[in-house]
Enzyme design. Structure first.
Site, PDB file in Angstrom:
ATOM      1  CD  GLU A   1      39.246  38.584  38.823  1.00 43.86           C
ATOM      2  OE1 GLU A   1      38.051  38.924  38.928  1.00 43.86           O
ATOM      3  OE2 GLU A   1      40.132  39.352  38.406  1.00 43.86           O
TER       4      GLU A   1
ATOM      5  CG  HIS B   1      43.893  44.775  41.024  1.00 45.96           C
ATOM      6  ND1 HIS B   1      43.228  43.778  40.341  1.00 45.96           N
ATOM      7  CD2 HIS B   1      44.345  44.208  42.156  1.00 45.96           C
ATOM      8  CE1 HIS B   1      43.300  42.663  41.048  1.00 45.96           C
ATOM      9  NE2 HIS B   1      43.962  42.896  42.159  1.00 45.96           N
TER      10      HIS B   1
ATOM     11  CG  ASP C   1      41.169  34.238  40.783  1.00 46.63           C
ATOM     12  OD1 ASP C   1      42.153  34.835  40.330  1.00 46.63           O
ATOM     13  OD2 ASP C   1      40.646  34.523  41.882  1.00 46.63           O
TER      14      ASP C   1
ATOM     15  CG  HIS D   1      47.265  47.025  39.289  1.00 44.49           C
ATOM     16  ND1 HIS D   1      47.237  46.957  37.913  1.00 44.49           N
ATOM     17  CD2 HIS D   1      47.218  45.745  39.721  1.00 44.49           C
ATOM     18  CE1 HIS D   1      47.175  45.684  37.538  1.00 44.49           C
ATOM     19  NE2 HIS D   1      47.169  44.925  38.622  1.00 44.49           N
TER      20      HIS D   1
ATOM     21  CD  GLU E   1      44.292  31.457  45.524  1.00 37.62           C
ATOM     22  OE1 GLU E   1      43.709  32.051  44.618  1.00 37.62           O
ATOM     23  OE2 GLU E   1      45.177  31.986  46.225  1.00 37.62           O
TER      24      GLU E   1
ATOM     25  NE  ARG F   1      39.484  43.066  32.621  1.00 38.39           N
ATOM     26  CZ  ARG F   1      40.801  42.972  32.476  1.00 38.39           C
ATOM     27  NH1 ARG F   1      41.557  42.654  33.501  1.00 38.39           N
ATOM     28  NH2 ARG F   1      41.367  43.175  31.300  1.00 38.39           N
TER      29      ARG F   1
HETATM   30  C1  UD1 Z   1      44.868  40.729  36.343  1.00 37.21           C
HETATM   31  C2  UD1 Z   1      43.850  39.585  36.529  1.00 37.21           C
HETATM   32  C3  UD1 Z   1      43.227  39.654  37.927  1.00 37.21           C
HETATM   33  C4  UD1 Z   1      44.300  39.696  39.004  1.00 37.21           C
HETATM   34  C5  UD1 Z   1      45.241  40.877  38.716  1.00 37.21           C
HETATM   35  C6  UD1 Z   1      46.370  40.904  39.711  1.00 37.21           C
HETATM   36  C7  UD1 Z   1      42.513  38.793  34.622  1.00 37.21           C
HETATM   37  C8  UD1 Z   1      41.428  39.102  33.674  1.00 37.21           C
HETATM   38  N1  UD1 Z   1      42.785  39.738  35.541  1.00 37.21           N
HETATM   39  O1  UD1 Z   1      44.137  41.970  36.342  1.00 37.21           O
HETATM   40  O2  UD1 Z   1      42.418  38.511  38.113  1.00 37.21           O
HETATM   41  O3  UD1 Z   1      43.689  39.861  40.257  1.00 37.21           O
HETATM   42  O4  UD1 Z   1      45.803  40.716  37.405  1.00 37.21           O
HETATM   43  O5  UD1 Z   1      47.066  42.113  39.658  1.00 37.21           O
HETATM   44  O6  UD1 Z   1      43.114  37.758  34.535  1.00 37.21           O
HETATM   45  N2  UD1 Z   1      49.995  46.433  33.060  1.00 37.21           N
HETATM   46  C9  UD1 Z   1      51.276  46.882  32.813  1.00 37.21           C
HETATM   47  N3  UD1 Z   1      52.335  46.192  33.376  1.00 37.21           N
HETATM   48  C10 UD1 Z   1      52.157  45.122  34.176  1.00 37.21           C
HETATM   49  C11 UD1 Z   1      50.852  44.693  34.456  1.00 37.21           C
HETATM   50  C12 UD1 Z   1      49.782  45.357  33.867  1.00 37.21           C
HETATM   51  O7  UD1 Z   1      51.471  47.850  32.093  1.00 37.21           O
HETATM   52  O8  UD1 Z   1      53.151  44.549  34.664  1.00 37.21           O
HETATM   53  C13 UD1 Z   1      48.858  47.146  32.431  1.00 37.21           C
HETATM   54  C14 UD1 Z   1      48.751  46.858  30.920  1.00 37.21           C
HETATM   55  O9  UD1 Z   1      48.270  48.012  30.284  1.00 37.21           O
HETATM   56  C15 UD1 Z   1      47.703  45.748  30.863  1.00 37.21           C
HETATM   57  C16 UD1 Z   1      46.768  46.206  31.967  1.00 37.21           C
HETATM   58  O10 UD1 Z   1      47.623  46.683  32.999  1.00 37.21           O
HETATM   59  O11 UD1 Z   1      47.061  45.676  29.602  1.00 37.21           O
HETATM   60  C17 UD1 Z   1      45.804  45.177  32.477  1.00 37.21           C
HETATM   61  O12 UD1 Z   1      46.432  43.954  32.831  1.00 37.21           O
HETATM   62  P1  UD1 Z   1      45.479  42.646  32.992  1.00 37.21           P
HETATM   63  O13 UD1 Z   1      46.330  41.494  33.384  1.00 37.21           O
HETATM   64  O14 UD1 Z   1      44.626  42.496  31.788  1.00 37.21           O
HETATM   65  O15 UD1 Z   1      44.487  43.057  34.147  1.00 37.21           O
HETATM   66  P2  UD1 Z   1      44.738  43.289  35.687  1.00 37.21           P
HETATM   67  O16 UD1 Z   1      43.813  44.375  36.099  1.00 37.21           O
HETATM   68  O17 UD1 Z   1      46.174  43.435  35.936  1.00 37.21           O
HETATM   69  N1  UDP Z   2      51.954  43.082  46.172  1.00 36.08           N
HETATM   70  C1  UDP Z   2      53.269  43.419  45.854  1.00 36.08           C
HETATM   71  N2  UDP Z   2      53.543  44.727  45.581  1.00 36.08           N
HETATM   72  C2  UDP Z   2      52.597  45.702  45.597  1.00 36.08           C
HETATM   73  C3  UDP Z   2      51.262  45.340  45.892  1.00 36.08           C
HETATM   74  C4  UDP Z   2      50.975  44.020  46.176  1.00 36.08           C
HETATM   75  O1  UDP Z   2      54.153  42.572  45.833  1.00 36.08           O
HETATM   76  O2  UDP Z   2      52.937  46.872  45.336  1.00 36.08           O
HETATM   77  C5  UDP Z   2      51.640  41.664  46.437  1.00 36.08           C
HETATM   78  C6  UDP Z   2      50.798  41.364  47.669  1.00 36.08           C
HETATM   79  O3  UDP Z   2      51.603  41.155  48.802  1.00 36.08           O
HETATM   80  C7  UDP Z   2      50.038  40.109  47.244  1.00 36.08           C
HETATM   81  C8  UDP Z   2      49.894  40.261  45.739  1.00 36.08           C
HETATM   82  O4  UDP Z   2      50.857  41.234  45.338  1.00 36.08           O
HETATM   83  O5  UDP Z   2      50.792  38.924  47.482  1.00 36.08           O
HETATM   84  C9  UDP Z   2      48.508  40.703  45.380  1.00 36.08           C
HETATM   85  O6  UDP Z   2      48.449  41.026  44.031  1.00 36.08           O
HETATM   86  P1  UDP Z   2      47.233  41.786  43.378  1.00 36.08           P
HETATM   87  O7  UDP Z   2      46.576  42.645  44.381  1.00 36.08           O
HETATM   88  O8  UDP Z   2      47.758  42.435  42.133  1.00 36.08           O
HETATM   89  O9  UDP Z   2      46.273  40.618  42.907  1.00 36.08           O
HETATM   90  P2  UDP Z   2      45.145  39.737  43.648  1.00 36.08           P
HETATM   91  O10 UDP Z   2      45.697  39.209  44.907  1.00 36.08           O
HETATM   92  O11 UDP Z   2      43.955  40.617  43.860  1.00 36.08           O
HETATM   93  O12 UDP Z   2      44.827  38.679  42.649  1.00 36.08           O
END
Ligand code: UD1
Ligand code: UDP
Length: 381
Positions: free
Chosen positions: A134, A223, A98, A256, A120, A225
Site C-alpha cells: 500500500e 487481512h 492505496d 476477511h 485520501e 498481506r
Molecule cells: C486488498 C488490498 C488492500 C486492502 C484490502 C481491503 C491490494 C494489493 N490489497 O487486499 O490494500 O487493504 O483489499 O480489504 O490492493 N476475496 C474473495 N471475495 C472478496 C474479496 C476477496 O473471495 O470479496 C479473496 C479472493 O480469493 C482474492 C483474495 O481474497 O483473490 C485477495 O484479494 P485482494 O484484493 O488481492 O487482497 P486483499 O487482501 O483483499
Molecule cells: N468493514 C465492514 N465489514 C466487516 C469488516 C470491516 O464493513 O466485516 C469495514 C470497516 O468499517 C472499514 C472497512 O471495512 O470501513 C475496512 O476495510 P478493510 O479492513 O478490509 O480494509 P483497510 O481499511 O485495511 O484498507
C-alpha cells in the site's frame, strides 16, 4: 459544458469511502456527467457495499479471481481501464487510497493523459514495505495525481514535503467519516433497521449464550498481506490465549475472504468456545458491532479511522501506521504481530479501568463528515 467525472474503485474499503462521494456528485448533476467504474478486485465484499448504497456501476471490470497476486490485479486493471477510458473519455478520474486498483487506475489514466484526483492522499509511513504494497501504491498515485484530497493537515504536510503544488492540495477530512455518520444516522433514526441489524448479527453468531446488548466482547479484523503466514499464526495464538484466559469475554471476528486469512484463522480458532468467526459483515452491521464492542484489535486502516469517533480503544496489529493522529491522541496503540504483546495490551485494557478510560475518549481527528462536499465544491465553477 458538464465535466465528465469517472469514479473508480475495487475493494471494500475504497467502496465505503467513495460511496458518499458518488452520492454527492449525483446531487450536483447540473455540473457533472458522472460514471462509476468498479474493477471488482473484490467481489462479494464490494457488492455488499454497492447494495447498501444503491450504486449500480456503469462499468464493471469483474477482475477478481481466487488467490490473485499483484501482477494479476495490476495487469487486469491496466488493460480494463484502457477500454473504459477510451469509451467514456473522462475529464477527471477519481481514485481512492492505496490499493492496487488505485495505483493501476492512476497509471492507466496517466497513459491516456487524463487528469487524476486522489482521494485520501498524502498518507505516508515512509517505508515502501510497510504496509506492503500500500505505501508504494499511494506514493506512485501521488506522483501521477493532479489533485490531492488530503484527509488531515499531517497528510497535507507529507505532500508539501514532496513538493506537490500547494494549490492542488485540499484538506477535506476523510470521506470514511461521511460514510460512518450516514450509517450511524440511519441506525439512530430507524428502530426497524436497528432491530434487523441486531437480529442479523445474533443469527450469524448463533449461540444462545451470547447477546449483543449484554455480552462483553472484543471485535477483531485482520487481512494485511505483510502479516500473511507467520504473522497470522502469531495473531491467532494471541487471540486464543486472550479467549482462554477470559472466559467471560467473547471475541467476534468477521473473517476477511482472502484464503491466506481464512485458512489459518479457521484452522487455529474455530474450536474456541468464546471466539465467534463470522462472515464479513455488511457495513451498517459492522459499525453497530464496533459501537457495542469493548475494544477493537485490527490491522485495518479504515477501522483505525472510524474507532476514535466512536470512542473505542484500538490495538493495531502493525509495526507502523500512516495514521498517526489517533496514536498521538493515545486512543490507538501499535502492538505488531507479537502474540505476547497482543495478549499483554488486551489484558491491560480488560483489567485496568484507568488505562481503559484513557484510551476510550471519543475524538474526530479524521474528519467532520463533510469531506465529500469539500471535494465536489472544489470542481464547481
Ligand atoms: C486488498 C488490498 C488492500 C486492502 C484490502 C481491503 C491490494 C494489493 N490489497 O487486499 O490494500 O487493504 O483489499 O480489504 O490492493 N476475496 C474473495 N471475495 C472478496 C474479496 C476477496 O473471495 O470479496 C479473496 C479472493 O480469493 C482474492 C483474495 O481474497 O483473490 C485477495 O484479494 P485482494 O484484493 O488481492 O487482497 P486483499 O487482501 O483483499
Ligand atoms: N468493514 C465492514 N465489514 C466487516 C469488516 C470491516 O464493513 O466485516 C469495514 C470497516 O468499517 C472499514 C472497512 O471495512 O470501513 C475496512 O476495510 P478493510 O479492513 O478490509 O480494509 P483497510 O481499511 O485495511 O484498507
Amino acid at each position: 459544458m458538464k465535466k465528465k467525472i469517472l469514479i473508480v474503485f475495487g475493494t471494500r474499503p475504497e467502496a465505503i469511502k467513495m460511496a458518499p462521494l458518488v452520492k454527492y456528485f449525483e446531487k450536483e448533476s447540473e455540473y457533472f456527467d458522472l460514471k462509476v467504474c468498479v474493477t471488482a478486485q473484490h467481489r462479494e465484499m464490494l457488492d455488499q457495499v454497492l447494495d447498501l448504497f444503491d450504486i449500480t456501476p456503469d462499468y464493471d471490470l469483474n477482475i477478481m479471481k481466487g488467490g490473485q497476486d499483484l501482477y494479476d490485479i495490476t495487469s487486469s486493471v491496466l488493460l480494463g481501464m484502457r477500454d473504459v477510458l477510451s469509451d467514456f473519455n473522462p475529464d477527471i478520474v477519481f481514485v481512492h487510497g492505496d490499493t492496487t486498483t488505485t495505483s493501476s487506475t492512476a497509471l492507466a489514466s496517466f497513459y491516456n493523459q487524463t487528469k487524476v484526483a486522489h482521494v485520501e492522499a498524502g498518507l505516508r509511513t515512509g517505508d515502501i514495505y510497510s504496509p506492503w504494497p500500500e505505501e508504494a501504491n499511494r506514493q506512485v498515485t501521488g506522483v501521477l495525481a493532479n489533485y490531492h484530497f488530503a484527509p488531515t493537515p499531517t497528510s497535507e504536510k507529507n505532500l508539501l514535503k514532496e513538493n506537490k503544488d500547494s494549490r492542488n492540495i485540499i484538506v477535506t477530512g476523510n470521506t470514511v467519516i461521511d460514510a460512518l455518520y450516514l450509517a450511524l444516522d440511519k441506525i439512530k433514526n430507524s428502530t426497524n433497521l436497528k432491530n434487523k441489524i441486531i437480529q442479523g448479527i445474533e443469527e450469524e453468531i448463533d449461540d444462545s449464550n451470547f447477546s449483543l446488548e449484554n455480552s462483553k466482547f472484543i471485535l477483531v479484523t485482520g487481512h494485511r498481506r505483510e502479516n500473511h503466514g507467520q504473522g497470522f499464526i502469531n495473531i491467532c495464538k494471541g487471540l486464543k490465549e486472550i479467549a482462554l484466559k477470559n472466559p467471560n469475554v467473547s471475541i467476534i471476528y468477521p473473517v476477511h475472504l482472502n484464503p491466506n486469512v481464512q485458512k489459518p484463522v479457521n484452522e487455529l480458532l474455530s474450536n474456541v468456545k468464546n471466539i465467534y468467526l463470522i462472515r464479513p459483515m455488511q457495513y451498517e452491521s459492522f459499525i453497530y458491532l464496533m459501537d457495542k464492542s469493548y475494544f477493537i484489535i485490527t490491522d485495518s486502516g479504515g477501522v483505525q479511522e472510524e474507532a476514535p469517533s466512536l470512542g473505542k480503544p484500538v490495538l493495531v496489529m502493525r509495526d507502523t501506521t500512516e495514521r498517526p493522529e489517533a496514536l498521538e491522541a493515545g486512543t490507538v496503540k501499535l502492538v505488531g504481530v507479537d502474540s505476547e504483546l497482543i495478549i499483554k495490551e488486551a489484558q491491560e485494557l480488560l483489567d485496568n479501568s484507568e488505562a481503559y478510560s484513557k484510551m476510550s475518549k471519543a475524538h474526530n481527528p479524521y474528519g467532520d463528515g463533510n469531506a465529500c462536499q469539500r471535494i465536489v465544491e472544489f470542481f464547481i465553477p
